[in-house]
Design a protein around this motif. Sequence first.
Motif, PDB file in Angstrom:
ATOM      1  N   ARG A 333      42.571  42.403  37.025  1.00 24.43           N
ATOM      2  CA  ARG A 333      42.209  41.009  37.292  1.00 24.43           C
ATOM      3  C   ARG A 333      40.708  40.873  37.576  1.00 24.43           C
ATOM      4  NH1 ARG A 333      46.922  40.998  40.565  1.00 24.43           N
ATOM      5  NH2 ARG A 333      48.635  39.882  39.552  1.00 24.43           N
ATOM      6  N   SER A 334      40.207  41.712  38.462  1.00 20.61           N
ATOM      7  CA  SER A 334      38.796  41.549  38.837  1.00 20.61           C
ATOM      8  C   SER A 334      37.881  41.858  37.647  1.00 20.61           C
ATOM      9  CB  SER A 334      38.443  42.399  40.058  1.00 20.61           C
ATOM     10  OG  SER A 334      38.581  43.764  39.755  1.00 20.61           O
ATOM     11  N   VAL A 337      37.604  38.790  35.342  1.00 21.04           N
ATOM     12  CA  VAL A 337      36.731  37.765  35.914  1.00 21.04           C
ATOM     13  C   VAL A 337      35.271  38.200  35.833  1.00 21.04           C
ATOM     14  CG1 VAL A 337      36.142  36.542  38.053  1.00 21.04           C
ATOM     15  CG2 VAL A 337      38.550  36.877  37.416  1.00 21.04           C
ATOM     16  N   ILE A 385      45.658  35.749  31.682  1.00 21.75           N
ATOM     17  CA  ILE A 385      44.207  35.545  31.657  1.00 21.75           C
ATOM     18  C   ILE A 385      43.789  34.120  32.054  1.00 21.75           C
ATOM     19  CG2 ILE A 385      42.139  35.684  30.206  1.00 21.75           C
ATOM     20  CD1 ILE A 385      43.477  38.394  30.704  1.00 21.75           C
ATOM     21  N   LEU A 388      43.239  33.304  35.640  1.00 17.42           N
ATOM     22  CA  LEU A 388      42.096  34.032  36.209  1.00 17.42           C
ATOM     23  C   LEU A 388      40.782  33.362  35.858  1.00 17.42           C
ATOM     24  CD1 LEU A 388      43.123  37.727  35.395  1.00 17.42           C
ATOM     25  CD2 LEU A 388      43.083  36.631  37.643  1.00 17.42           C
TER      26      LEU A 388
END
Length: 424
Positions: A333-334, A337, A385, A388
């Motif tokens: 996730r990070s 982003v 996605i 996010l």
Amino acid sequence: MNVRSTRSAHEVPLAVAIARGQAPDGGLYMPPELPPHRGAWGDDLCEQAQTLLAPIFAGDELAGALPAILTEAFTFDAPTRWIDDATGLLELFHGPTAAFKDFGARFLAACLARLEAAHSRRNGDTTVLVATSGDTGAAVAAAFHGRARFRVVVLYPDGRVSPRQAHQLGAFGDNVTTFRVAGTFDDCQRLVKEAFAERELSRRHRLTSANSISIGRLLPQMAYYARAALQSVASGRGAPNFVVPTGNLGNAFACLLAKERGLPIGRVVLATNRNRVLPDFLATGSYEPRESLATLANAMDVGAPSNLERLRQRFAEPSQVVEADWVDDASIRSTVVQTLDTTGQVVCPHTACGLAVLRRLRTRGAGGTWIVAATAHPAKFETVIEPLIGRPIPVPPALAAVLARPSHATALSPSLQALAAQLG
Ligand SMILES: *Cc1c(COP(=O)(O)O)cnc(C)c1O
């Protein structure tokens, strides 16, 4: 050229290995060891693939057709997008189903169609039986859809593929039948193996495999590593290192073969999700298959990577030729982003695994040029996605066309008996 199984010294012609998928002894067919190529590689993907594969196809009944097979299969490119001076994304998602598996599946289909035409025994269709963690099934279905004398049977783990993957898998119809299996990808893979082991069933349906163990899918995947490595050198960035998001080790093994053929390739690093069997194997030397865990990078949710058998057979010390690391969902996730923030690129969860592993490598001092294989288009994983990044991802036209069709998959319990009954 002849190829041999990982489990015996018995050799068969390449065309036979491509037609069979899996060796009768349960092993995987291995390309012969080849001396590195010296000289020009060619200017585009098809030419470079021809240079790579010509010696392996030499003397085979498919040798003469190789250029036509490549032109038919590789109708889209594999460009490298540089997101900074030293980091490239090798975009492998410009094919009809928006994942790298289109390259292998289309090459395999083009080979099998020619073999089928040459050896037609007129005793029924060939059934391509395929287990999928999400992307293989669609690539194989697309590659064989509408081809005479072929039927495709796709098994996918119900609830463990993205909604768009599920829709895509059931959207072909005609000669493609799709089953959603109450189980994991490993269950699907086991069912396929059991079906092949059942001689009578296998003969009756003329079963062939199109999973990543198929040498007809493995070999063509070398081509895009050639394209990327040669482009990197031509652009003055030097021989690149690769990070390959990995599940069954099919894509990354092709990278190792490309390196063996003499392409300018430095380090090869596998990036897995929490299914960390490969990093653990390379760290400890002991192989411990496990139940697969569901992650955001679902096409890599593999607990028993099938191509490991090839790696162990070809290299006495696998940890000398390949490295591996793994990342968790939070890191996926990070990275999605952060990649958008710093480069403007939206990447899929699998590609994010690769980028996360690369960031760790650089933190530990790795220099030089690195290329991460971008294995799928992010629009296939929009439910992961879009929340996010907070905006919709434009869908590529080929994917949009499939998603516009109706979709159907039949529920199947994970037993050979149930599958056999459905096959008829
Ligand atoms: C299949 C797949 C992988 C894993 O490839 P392997 O050859 O099984 O290692 C990675 N990313 C995506 C998007 C895939 O579809």
